[in-house]
Design an enzyme around this catalytic site. Sequence first.
Site, short mmCIF file in Angstrom:
data_model
loop_
_atom_site.label_atom_id
_atom_site.label_comp_id
_atom_site.label_asym_id
_atom_site.label_seq_id
_atom_site.Cartn_x
_atom_site.Cartn_y
_atom_site.Cartn_z
N ASP A 27 0.87 -1.17 0.00
CA ASP A 27 0.00 0.00 0.00
C ASP A 27 0.92 1.22 0.00
OD1 ASP A 27 -2.38 1.62 0.48
OD2 ASP A 27 -1.69 1.78 2.55
N ASP A 29 -0.18 5.11 1.23
CA ASP A 29 -0.43 6.00 2.38
C ASP A 29 -0.36 5.22 3.70
OD1 ASP A 29 -1.13 8.78 1.56
OD2 ASP A 29 -2.60 7.75 0.31
N ASP A 189 -1.48 -0.78 6.07
CA ASP A 189 -1.60 -0.11 7.38
C ASP A 189 -3.03 0.10 7.82
OD1 ASP A 189 -2.10 3.31 7.26
OD2 ASP A 189 -2.07 2.08 5.43
#
Length: 252
Positions: A27, A29, A189
Amino acid sequence: MAAPAPNGNPTVSSLATTVPVQAVLFDIDGTLCDSDPLHHLAFQELLLEIGYNNGVPIDDEFFIKNIAGRSDVEAAQNLFPDWPLEKGLKFLDDKEAKYRSLAKERLVPVKGLGKVVQWVKDHGYKRAAVTNAPRINAELMISLLGLSDFFQAVIIGGECEQPKPAPYPYLKALRELGVSAEHTFIFEDSPSGIRAGVAAGMPVVGLATRNPENSLLEAGAALLIKDYEDPKLWAALEEIDREEAKLKKGSA
């Protein structure tokens, strides 16, 4: 702690069951860079301009619950349930422009990112970035982090059948790289992203950069780490190295 291995061997982590590893997916961000504070600030400033919440700035709890890790459609609906979706999405576009201006000045990588990037490169694994961010944001962040030549594909949730938490972005990454879910693992995250990876059939390492650890575990994270310098991560990667060495020795 790592989830039990599918083969029932408690000494082998779920990451090591992907041996021989073909690819590693990331991922962006909150996973490559700790960008949530910048997104929060961009939202906060623009929401204050329109008098949102009677002029009271949104706090971290509100941001995590309603915005972080969400697609633009979800975020717009959560923020402005009474607005036409098109108007909410226009606000999100303005917010992304504000975010990009902040990112150019303040974006920093998650601690230890360079070390894990080098590990992936040294092993010759394929790699892709998979994100719900708009392509213009994704490519800017990757460029600012010096990773434009690292990723072989950049998959955008909004360009897929459905964004995360649906599995389609991760399934598209597998197709573009020409690899299988059985030999790929993911770094994420957010609960939304972890659910997407798990639904696509891959073990997911959860980075507890901003989201509560229990929410990452409930989403199905196989391993929780603080950042890329976490000893738990390197124990798991060393286990991959040992299992790959055994495999090569056995086939020699």
